[in-house]
Design a protein around this motif. Structure first.
Motif, short mmCIF file in Angstrom:
data_model
loop_
_atom_site.label_atom_id
_atom_site.label_comp_id
_atom_site.label_asym_id
_atom_site.label_seq_id
_atom_site.Cartn_x
_atom_site.Cartn_y
_atom_site.Cartn_z
N GLN A 1 19.12 46.31 87.63
CA GLN A 1 19.41 46.20 86.20
C GLN A 1 18.34 46.96 85.43
O GLN A 1 17.14 46.76 85.62
CB GLN A 1 19.42 44.73 85.79
N ILE A 2 18.78 47.85 84.54
CA ILE A 2 17.79 48.66 83.81
C ILE A 2 17.86 48.49 82.30
O ILE A 2 16.93 48.88 81.60
CB ILE A 2 17.95 50.15 84.16
N ALA A 3 18.91 47.91 81.77
CA ALA A 3 19.00 47.69 80.32
C ALA A 3 20.09 46.67 80.04
O ALA A 3 21.06 46.57 80.79
CB ALA A 3 19.27 48.99 79.58
N THR A 4 19.92 45.93 78.94
CA THR A 4 20.95 44.95 78.59
C THR A 4 21.00 44.77 77.08
O THR A 4 20.08 45.17 76.35
CB THR A 4 20.67 43.60 79.30
N PHE A 5 22.09 44.17 76.63
CA PHE A 5 22.34 44.04 75.19
C PHE A 5 23.29 42.87 74.99
O PHE A 5 24.17 42.62 75.81
CB PHE A 5 23.00 45.33 74.69
N SER A 6 23.12 42.14 73.88
CA SER A 6 24.10 41.10 73.55
C SER A 6 24.20 40.96 72.04
O SER A 6 23.23 41.21 71.31
CB SER A 6 23.72 39.75 74.18
N GLU A 7 25.37 40.55 71.58
CA GLU A 7 25.60 40.39 70.15
C GLU A 7 26.84 39.54 69.93
O GLU A 7 27.79 39.59 70.71
CB GLU A 7 25.77 41.75 69.48
N SER A 8 26.83 38.74 68.86
CA SER A 8 27.99 37.94 68.47
C SER A 8 28.77 38.69 67.39
O SER A 8 28.18 39.36 66.54
CB SER A 8 27.56 36.57 67.95
N LEU A 9 30.08 38.54 67.41
CA LEU A 9 30.94 39.18 66.42
C LEU A 9 32.24 38.41 66.33
O LEU A 9 32.56 37.58 67.20
CB LEU A 9 31.20 40.64 66.78
N LEU A 10 33.00 38.68 65.30
CA LEU A 10 34.29 38.02 65.13
C LEU A 10 35.33 38.69 66.01
O LEU A 10 35.39 39.92 66.12
CB LEU A 10 34.74 38.09 63.67
N ALA A 11 36.16 37.87 66.63
CA ALA A 11 37.25 38.40 67.45
C ALA A 11 38.25 39.12 66.56
O ALA A 11 38.42 38.75 65.38
CB ALA A 11 37.93 37.28 68.20
N PRO A 12 38.93 40.12 67.08
CA PRO A 12 39.98 40.78 66.29
C PRO A 12 41.11 39.80 65.99
O PRO A 12 41.29 38.80 66.68
CB PRO A 12 40.45 41.93 67.19
N GLU A 13 41.89 40.11 64.98
CA GLU A 13 43.03 39.27 64.63
C GLU A 13 44.16 39.48 65.64
O GLU A 13 44.10 40.37 66.49
CB GLU A 13 43.49 39.58 63.21
N PHE A 14 45.21 38.68 65.51
CA PHE A 14 46.34 38.72 66.43
C PHE A 14 46.92 40.13 66.56
O PHE A 14 47.27 40.77 65.58
CB PHE A 14 47.42 37.75 65.93
N TYR A 15 46.96 40.61 67.79
CA TYR A 15 47.48 41.94 68.13
C TYR A 15 46.75 43.07 67.39
O TYR A 15 47.31 44.12 67.13
CB TYR A 15 48.98 42.02 67.91
N LYS A 16 45.47 42.83 67.08
CA LYS A 16 44.64 43.87 66.48
C LYS A 16 43.53 44.25 67.46
O LYS A 16 43.25 43.54 68.42
CB LYS A 16 44.03 43.38 65.16
N THR A 17 42.90 45.39 67.20
CA THR A 17 41.83 45.90 68.04
C THR A 17 40.62 46.24 67.19
O THR A 17 40.76 46.76 66.07
CB THR A 17 42.29 47.17 68.79
N ILE A 18 39.44 45.90 67.68
CA ILE A 18 38.20 46.33 67.04
C ILE A 18 37.40 47.15 68.05
O ILE A 18 37.56 46.99 69.26
CB ILE A 18 37.36 45.13 66.55
N THR A 19 36.54 48.01 67.55
CA THR A 19 35.66 48.80 68.41
C THR A 19 34.21 48.46 68.10
O THR A 19 33.78 48.53 66.95
CB THR A 19 35.90 50.30 68.22
N HIS A 20 33.50 48.07 69.15
CA HIS A 20 32.10 47.67 69.02
C HIS A 20 31.21 48.75 69.62
O HIS A 20 31.51 49.30 70.67
CB HIS A 20 31.88 46.34 69.75
N HIS A 21 30.11 49.06 68.94
CA HIS A 21 29.19 50.08 69.40
C HIS A 21 27.84 49.47 69.74
O HIS A 21 27.34 48.60 69.01
CB HIS A 21 28.99 51.18 68.35
#
Length: 939
Positions: free
Chosen positions: A261-281
């Motif tokens: 393991q060389i790097a890691t990341f974590s974050e909380s966010l809101l789930a997308p709505e019903f049948y929607k998509t979000i993109t997280h960077h």
């Protein structure tokens, strides 16, 4: 957010977090479902021969769930052939002069309507515990125009034979029970002018995910490298196909090749709505990264996990590499800041014996063969490749031009391009996207220019990290060539490359196709009557260039990034300059098996890094004593000296990117070449006159991967001294224990031998089906004499409310032959509650494995017309609208295949074998009349 291992406290926290998350089980499952499919041919236009599909009052397009014929969930497919995927039904067919020239004269496709439609069916069980999951079926590719059904529900149509596609079947699943997947492939139309196969020739998967999950091809990983440091940027698309509302946590971890393991990341966010998509960077910092390179193909793995209320609900892995690519209009191509001349090949996707249904191991085999030749780049000609090919290129260090199938600006074209790019853009091997090839109708005009601008900009919107090219062959002056980012030159003979470069000095360029030649492996005198072309490198046409001429042109021009030879391997179809009975191309540096032609050693001399010395031709020329033979040497030595029977014929100096030639009067014995560097002998190569063939030799090809169940075996014959006999053409017969043979080949472009030897399965209908009334429910044990005057058409005008105690049915079936080797079975479809079956007056008992299957003793059968009687107590309708079965079933005739065999071609045969899953070892034997049998044992 950046993290480093310098911050020990933060590192410890992330290590513990990662360990805890990874210990949980994700809801995501990806299950390979290649095994145990049923297959049968349908028909292009005869609906009766297509099992009555789409003939119902309501079709699958008018009412949901009305798939009929084989598309119906409960269709009886017991008599169909059982097989595993990948499967190419075209390669199984014989050759025919009336078949498609471009598809290698295989008797399949539009000219053969009975072999242009293929039906596939598979039953799977899905447990009740999956009730809250999203269930989908993933196809890597079906050739072509596939319709897919699930439990009788129509899912969709995919026209292209090269796109991967996926269908959500969640709403249609029978949870806790059996489910049926059905595919109808229509291979009547060709997409390309080369062999494309037919059927489900790529893998199929069952996928299960949480309703909140990473979407298909939902990660996109890029990197920025400088000063021995890299920023890794990950875009993750998350979709919600359920009703969950609230927060989710994304946890991402990068591992290196050693699983560190060389790097890691974590974050909380809101789930997308019903049948929607979000993109997280997200962004990671990697210190001293191991770069992906052709010699050191270092790979990293990004594990993206989604948690919901501290529970792991999805885990998605993405393999990627850290590297830089750049094109320079003056100095060519750069990988990781270092100049690299592209030494590429074009290739189609078929292989000897197996057609397009390549086992994963064969993908590695082919890329390793190209690497061994010195090649560092591969152009996917001319369609999206299998995922396994790209995986092999990633792992073995082979650069790739990934190419879409067709140019255009509408959804059909751009959607195909987008799906290819989103599926493939994480592969570090891909350094360039190709949006077209030799579109002669538009290349030189404003339409081509407009289309290229749209496709190029569209590609950049999906992946701005790689350039775009088009292969152009109808002139290098205007149209596409004016606007394409990386100019793709197809053949020196089609235009003035230097003039184009002088006009467009800021446009980088490369030879996307070059150096085409005609050559037959092991043949050194052209024989047009036999369709054999000499293997000496030469111009294929006056306006085209040989391999050597092509490479010299590109090697001498720094502004050209390199060239892609047409082709690395021979392929079926395009048997230029001949037609029937030539069935494969002559263009390859290797034949369809991967056996090298002599041109391989020219390229290896100037593309590779190791000393090379290759001498051609062989030295078996009985009857040609005293005849002048052209002797060539391919080498990267400074000088080469030639000897015949220890007498020197002279030492010659090798020019850069050249070869050496001698005229030698043939005399049996030993022809030897000695290579010198710095006046010191470094290599020698011998061609020796051999004796007659005596032994068969089997060897496991060294390019085989260590893992996997599929192996490539080279078959050859030797004389009593163990010398390979290069002119041998004996027929070899094969047998195997503990495994199965997948295919055979020999590289002969005119061979019309079978690629595969499989049992012939024929389905014979019962015709003239009649009935008469019985007087008792007691079924007879012997056949009675029934009045001919009382026979009427079966089930015609049946009053289901006034049925008699039993019915006697009579029908006929035709047998073309009645060999004792055949297996003839009747797959009965219930037309009664209880029944008894007679054939030609003899009662037949059901099989123990299936009470509705009857296997007939050939002693009671006869060639031509046979009569079957079924006496049955009737089925009763529960509801007036119930549809009663009126089909008594089908006769299955299995004719055993001949033994596997193949003639040697100029000393070689290739056989592809697969070990049985539970076998501890498997044994392959090869025999021929008058020769010592060869045996190969594999653990």
């Amino acid at each position: 957010m950046k993290t480093t291992f310098v911050a020990k406290t933060l590192l410890s926290f992330f290590l513990l977090l990662s360990f805890w998350v990874s210990a949980q089980k994700s809801d995501r499952e990806l299950i390979l479902i290649d095994k145990d499919w049923r297959f049968s041919f349908g028909h292009l236009y005869d609906t009766e021969k297509d099992f009555g599909h789409a003939t119902g009052y309501f079709s699958y397009l008018t009412k949901t769930g009305f798939g009929d014929g084989p598309a119906a969930k409960d269709f009886d497919d017991r008599a169909w052939r059982k097989l595993d995927l990948p499967h190419d039904w075209a390669v199984e067919q014989p050759f025919s002069e009336s078949a498609s020239f471009s598809h290698g004269f295989k008797a399949a496709g539009k000219n053969y309507p009975e072999k242009s439609i293929g039906w596939y069916r598979k039953k799977i069980n899905i447990p009740e515990s999956d009730l809250d999951k999203i269930i989908s079926i993933k196809f890597d590719g079906v050739f072509r125009n596939s319709k897919v059904f699930f439990n009788g529900f129509y899912l969709g149509t995919e026209q292209s034979g090269y796109n991967g596609f996926e269908y959500d079947v969640t709403a249609y699943v029978n949870y806790g029970g059996e489910n049926t997947i059905v595919v109808r492939a229509d291979a009547s139309m060709e997409e390309g002018w080369f062999y494309e196969g037919a059927g489900i020739y790529r893998h199929v998967y069952l996928q299960k995910t949480n309703s909140v999950h990473i979407k298909a091809n939902g990660t996109y990983v890029t990197s920025e490298f400088k000063n021995n440091e890299a920023d890794v940027i990950a875009a993750v698309s998350i979709e919600n196909k359920g009703n969950y509302k609230g927060s989710i946590e994304i946890v991402q971890t990068i591992f290196d090749n050693e699983k560190k393991q060389i790097a890691t990341f974590s974050e909380s966010l809101l789930a997308p709505e019903f049948y929607k998509t979000i993109t997280h960077h997200s962004k990671f910092y990697v210190e001293n990264p191991k770069l992906w390179d052709i010699d050191s193909p270092n790979l990293y793995r990004l594990v993206t996990q989604i948690k919901q209320n501290e529970k792991l609900i999805d885990s998605y892995e993405t393999t990627f590499g850290i590297r830089t690519i750049a094109f320079d209009p003056e100095n060519g191509f750069f990988l990781n800041g270092k100049s690299l001349k592209l030494k590429g090949t074009n290739n189609h996707q078929d292989h000897a014996g197996v057609g397009t249904a390549l086992p994963d191991e064969i993908q590695y085999y082919r890329i390793k063969k190209l690497k061994e030749m010195g090649s560092n780049a591969y152009r996917c000609s001319h369609h999206p490749p299998t995922p396994e090919l790209l995986k092999a290129c990633d792992e073995l260090g082979m650069l790739v031009i990934d190419e879409t199938r067709l140019m255009g600006i509408n959804d059909y074209h751009l959607n195909d391009l987008q799906r290819m790019m989103e599926r493939d853009r994480n592969h570090p091997s891909i350094f360039c996207w190709s949006v077209g090839n030799e579109e002669w109708n538009i290349e030189g005009g404003i339409v081509g220019e407009r289309i290229t601008n749209v496709m190029q900009n569209f590609a950049k919107s999906i992946d701005p990290t790689r350039p775009v090219t088009v292969g152009i062959s109808s002139g290098f002056k205007s149209g596409i060539s004016s606007v394409v980012e990386i100019m793709g030159y197809n053949y020196l003979g089609n235009g003035d490359i230097d003039a184009h470069r002088n006009q467009f000095k800021n446009q980088p360029g490369m030879g996307t196709e070059e150096g085409s030649t005609f050559a037959t492996r092991g043949i050194y005198f052209t024989d047009d009557a036999k369709h054999y072309q000499s293997a000496y490198d030469k111009k294929p046409r006056p306006t085209f260039y040989s391999i050597e001429e092509g490479w010299k042109f590109y090697a001498e021009r720094p502004y050209l990034a390199g060239m892609f030879i047409w082709t690395g391997f021979d392929y079926r179809g395009e048997p230029t300059p001949y037609g029937w009975p030539s069935v494969t191309s002559y263009f390859g540096m290797m034949d369809v098996c991967g056996f090298p032609k002599d041109n391989v050693f020219y390229l290896k001399s100037w593309w590779g890094k190791e000393p090379v010395l290759h001498l051609l031709p062989h030295w078996n020329w009985s009857g040609m004593e005293g005849t002048a033979i052209d002797v060539w040497a391919y080498s990267n030595c400074d000088e080469v000296e030639l000897f015949l029977n220890k007498k020197s014929l002279g030492k010659k100096k090798m020019e850069q990117n050249g070869h050496l030639e001698w005229k030698v009067n043939y005399s049996p014995g030993t022809l030897e070449a000695v290579g010198y560097k710095n006046d010191k002998k470094v290599l020698s190569e011998i061609q020796k006159t051999t004796g007659k063939v005596e032994k068969i030799k089997l060897s496991l090809d060294k390019e085989n991967v260590a893992k996997g169940n599929v192996s490539v075996v080279t078959v050859e014959v030797t004389d009593k001294n163990g010398l390979h006999v290069p002119t041998a053409n004996d027929e070899i017969e094969f047998a195997i224990k503990g495994g199965k043979i997948l295919g055979v080949g020999n590289g002969n472009p005119t061979s019309l031998e079978n690629d595969q030897f499989i049992d012939n399965l024929a389905l014979v209908s019962i015709t003239n089906f009649q009935e008469q009334k019985g007087t008792t429910a007691v079924l007879p044990q012997q056949l009675s004499n029934y009045s001919e005057s009382e026979w009427i058409t079966a089930f015609k005008d049946r009053d289901y409310k006034k049925q008699v105690p039993s019915y006697i049915y009579r029908g006929e079936f035709e047998l073309k032959s009645n060999s004792v080797k055949n297996t003839v079975s009747f797959f009965y479809k219930k037309i009664g509650v209880e029944n008894v079956v007679f054939v030609n007056g003899t009662k037949v008992e059901p099989s123990t494995e299936d009470a509705q299957k009857y296997t007939f003793n050939t002693a009671i059968l006869k060639e031509g017309k046979n009569t079957i009687y079924i006496v049955a107590t009737p089925l009763q309708k529960v509801k007036d609208w119930d549809v009663m079965n009126t089909d008594p079933g089908v006769i299955q005739v299995i004719t055993p295949a001949e033994p596997w065999k193949r003639k040697l071609f100029n000393g070689y045969v290739q056989i592809i074998i697969q070990k049985e899953d539970n076998a501890k070892e498997f044994v392959l034997s090869a025999s021929a009349k008058g020769l010592q049998t060869g045996i190969l044992k594999l653990k």
